[in-house]
Design a protein around this motif. Structure first.
Motif, PDB file in Angstrom:
ATOM      1  N   GLU A  46       0.846  -1.186   0.000  1.00 31.42           N
ATOM      2  CA  GLU A  46       0.000   0.000   0.000  1.00 31.42           C
ATOM      3  C   GLU A  46       0.882   1.236   0.000  1.00 31.42           C
ATOM      4  O   GLU A  46       2.021   1.197   0.443  1.00 31.42           O
ATOM      5  CB  GLU A  46      -0.907  -0.003   1.228  1.00 31.42           C
ATOM      6  CG  GLU A  46      -1.921  -1.115   1.218  1.00 31.42           C
ATOM      7  CD  GLU A  46      -2.801  -1.099   2.457  1.00 31.42           C
ATOM      8  OE1 GLU A  46      -2.632  -0.195   3.304  1.00 31.42           O
ATOM      9  OE2 GLU A  46      -3.639  -1.982   2.575  1.00 31.42           O
ATOM     10  N   ARG A  48       1.246   5.563   0.738  1.00 32.67           N
ATOM     11  CA  ARG A  48       0.744   6.643   1.572  1.00 32.67           C
ATOM     12  C   ARG A  48       1.361   7.946   1.075  1.00 32.67           C
ATOM     13  O   ARG A  48       2.422   7.953   0.458  1.00 32.67           O
ATOM     14  CB  ARG A  48       1.067   6.401   3.034  1.00 32.67           C
ATOM     15  CG  ARG A  48       2.545   6.355   3.326  1.00 32.67           C
ATOM     16  CD  ARG A  48       2.822   6.093   4.776  1.00 32.67           C
ATOM     17  NE  ARG A  48       4.264   5.941   4.940  1.00 32.67           N
ATOM     18  CZ  ARG A  48       4.831   5.286   5.900  1.00 32.67           C
ATOM     19  NH1 ARG A  48       4.085   4.716   6.818  1.00 32.67           N
ATOM     20  NH2 ARG A  48       6.130   5.184   5.976  1.00 32.67           N
ATOM     21  N   ASP A  62      -3.520   7.532   3.616  1.00 28.30           N
ATOM     22  CA  ASP A  62      -3.386   6.215   3.009  1.00 28.30           C
ATOM     23  C   ASP A  62      -3.958   6.281   1.598  1.00 28.30           C
ATOM     24  O   ASP A  62      -5.061   6.790   1.390  1.00 28.30           O
ATOM     25  CB  ASP A  62      -4.133   5.160   3.824  1.00 28.30           C
ATOM     26  CG  ASP A  62      -3.464   4.897   5.164  1.00 28.30           C
ATOM     27  OD1 ASP A  62      -2.221   4.988   5.224  1.00 28.30           O
ATOM     28  OD2 ASP A  62      -4.182   4.605   6.139  1.00 28.30           O
ATOM     29  N   ILE A  64      -5.269   4.027  -1.094  1.00 27.46           N
ATOM     30  CA  ILE A  64      -5.755   2.671  -1.313  1.00 27.46           C
ATOM     31  C   ILE A  64      -6.684   2.689  -2.523  1.00 27.46           C
ATOM     32  O   ILE A  64      -7.665   3.446  -2.545  1.00 27.46           O
ATOM     33  CB  ILE A  64      -6.508   2.139  -0.078  1.00 27.46           C
ATOM     34  CG1 ILE A  64      -5.597   2.188   1.148  1.00 27.46           C
ATOM     35  CG2 ILE A  64      -7.029   0.737  -0.329  1.00 27.46           C
ATOM     36  CD1 ILE A  64      -6.318   1.989   2.461  1.00 27.46           C
ATOM     37  N   GLU A  65      -6.343   1.863  -3.503  1.00 32.50           N
ATOM     38  CA  GLU A  65      -7.150   1.812  -4.714  1.00 32.50           C
ATOM     39  C   GLU A  65      -8.589   1.429  -4.370  1.00 32.50           C
ATOM     40  O   GLU A  65      -8.837   0.506  -3.601  1.00 32.50           O
ATOM     41  CB  GLU A  65      -6.567   0.799  -5.692  1.00 32.50           C
ATOM     42  CG  GLU A  65      -7.179   0.881  -7.063  1.00 32.50           C
ATOM     43  CD  GLU A  65      -6.434   0.030  -8.085  1.00 32.50           C
ATOM     44  OE1 GLU A  65      -7.065  -0.320  -9.082  1.00 32.50           O
ATOM     45  OE2 GLU A  65      -5.254  -0.260  -7.868  1.00 32.50           O
ATOM     46  N   GLN A  67     -10.789   3.374  -2.737  1.00 29.01           N
ATOM     47  CA  GLN A  67     -11.389   4.134  -1.640  1.00 29.01           C
ATOM     48  C   GLN A  67     -12.118   5.367  -2.201  1.00 29.01           C
ATOM     49  O   GLN A  67     -11.822   5.836  -3.287  1.00 29.01           O
ATOM     50  CB  GLN A  67     -10.343   4.532  -0.605  1.00 29.01           C
ATOM     51  CG  GLN A  67      -9.455   5.691  -0.995  1.00 29.01           C
ATOM     52  CD  GLN A  67      -8.513   6.085   0.138  1.00 29.01           C
ATOM     53  OE1 GLN A  67      -8.762   5.786   1.299  1.00 29.01           O
ATOM     54  NE2 GLN A  67      -7.437   6.744  -0.211  1.00 29.01           N
ATOM     55  N   GLU A  68     -13.055   5.855  -1.433  1.00 26.03           N
ATOM     56  CA  GLU A  68     -13.840   7.018  -1.859  1.00 26.03           C
ATOM     57  C   GLU A  68     -12.978   8.273  -1.922  1.00 26.03           C
ATOM     58  O   GLU A  68     -12.008   8.422  -1.193  1.00 26.03           O
ATOM     59  CB  GLU A  68     -14.999   7.264  -0.879  1.00 26.03           C
ATOM     60  CG  GLU A  68     -16.161   6.330  -1.065  1.00 26.03           C
ATOM     61  CD  GLU A  68     -17.366   6.772  -0.247  1.00 26.03           C
ATOM     62  OE1 GLU A  68     -17.616   7.987  -0.145  1.00 26.03           O
ATOM     63  OE2 GLU A  68     -18.040   5.894   0.291  1.00 26.03           O
ATOM     64  N   THR A  69     -13.377   9.188  -2.797  1.00 27.02           N
ATOM     65  CA  THR A  69     -12.682  10.461  -2.930  1.00 27.02           C
ATOM     66  C   THR A  69     -13.025  11.355  -1.742  1.00 27.02           C
ATOM     67  O   THR A  69     -14.177  11.433  -1.329  1.00 27.02           O
ATOM     68  CB  THR A  69     -13.111  11.159  -4.235  1.00 27.02           C
ATOM     69  OG1 THR A  69     -12.810  10.298  -5.324  1.00 27.02           O
ATOM     70  CG2 THR A  69     -12.413  12.482  -4.425  1.00 27.02           C
ATOM     71  N   GLN A  87      -8.021  10.580  -4.213  1.00 31.76           N
ATOM     72  CA  GLN A  87      -8.969   9.782  -4.987  1.00 31.76           C
ATOM     73  C   GLN A  87      -8.356   8.396  -5.202  1.00 31.76           C
ATOM     74  O   GLN A  87      -7.453   8.231  -6.024  1.00 31.76           O
ATOM     75  CB  GLN A  87      -9.248  10.445  -6.332  1.00 31.76           C
ATOM     76  CG  GLN A  87     -10.279   9.722  -7.182  1.00 31.76           C
ATOM     77  CD  GLN A  87     -10.468  10.421  -8.509  1.00 31.76           C
ATOM     78  OE1 GLN A  87      -9.549  10.471  -9.304  1.00 31.76           O
ATOM     79  NE2 GLN A  87     -11.646  10.978  -8.722  1.00 31.76           N
ATOM     80  N   GLY A  88      -8.800   7.439  -4.429  1.00 33.32           N
ATOM     81  CA  GLY A  88      -8.247   6.090  -4.540  1.00 33.32           C
ATOM     82  C   GLY A  88      -6.784   6.069  -4.140  1.00 33.32           C
ATOM     83  O   GLY A  88      -6.416   6.425  -3.034  1.00 33.32           O
ATOM     84  N   ASP A  89      -5.930   5.684  -5.102  1.00 28.82           N
ATOM     85  CA  ASP A  89      -4.498   5.578  -4.807  1.00 28.82           C
ATOM     86  C   ASP A  89      -3.697   6.740  -5.390  1.00 28.82           C
ATOM     87  O   ASP A  89      -2.513   6.611  -5.670  1.00 28.82           O
ATOM     88  CB  ASP A  89      -3.949   4.244  -5.318  1.00 28.82           C
ATOM     89  CG  ASP A  89      -4.016   4.114  -6.829  1.00 28.82           C
ATOM     90  OD1 ASP A  89      -4.745   4.899  -7.471  1.00 28.82           O
ATOM     91  OD2 ASP A  89      -3.338   3.226  -7.375  1.00 28.82           O
TER      92      ASP A  89
END
Length: 140
Positions: A46, A48, A62, A64-65, A67-69, A87-89
């Motif tokens: 992951e 960061r 963090d 993380i692909e 995840q919410e914006t 926004q994501g990753d």
């Protein structure tokens, strides 16, 4: 010459074909194992983003692909502000009240080692892998 005579006169034994087949299949085994290992490593690592102002770590995000914006508003004591979007990753500075707007034009950062810099506000965002590896530096 029929098939029985060919087999009878051949120097190949019945198990020779099986051995050749096993050797051919096993020659591809390292490729399969290596690709499975790369897939497993890339799924686990992951990233960061570390927000620093004037060298002091302020916040860690963090990346993380999937995840919410969301956004984070950084404001210093002088009233200077940067609106950071995750926004994501990937991460970017969406808005800034500095004069040059270079940090906004920089756009998205998502790879290990990439940075976004806002010089007027002394703000730096640096992408790092969570475990400290150089995952994005590998050539596939």
């Amino acid at each position: 010459m029929n098939m029985k005579e060919f087999i009878k006169n051949s120097r190949l034994k019945p198990w020779d074909g099986v051995i050749v087949l096993v050797l051919i299949v096993s020659s591809f085994l390292p490729i399969i194992l290596f690709s499975m290992q790369q897939t497993a490593e890339s799924a686990v690592v992951e990233k960061r983003a570390i927000l620093r102002v004037d060298g002091e770590e302020i916040k860690t995000f963090d990346l993380i692909e999937g995840q919410e914006t969301f956004t984070y508003l950084y404001e210093d004591d002088d009233g200077d502000s940067n609106l950071i979007e995750i926004q994501g990753d990937r991460i970017r500075i969406k808005e800034a009240d500095c004069g040059d707007q270079i940090c906004v034009r920089r756009g998205w950062a998502s790879k290990n080692g990439e940075t976004i810099v806002c010089l007027p506000h002394k703000l730096v965002i640096e992408i790092q892998t969570a475990d400290g590896s150089d995952m994005d530096d590998l050539i596939y």
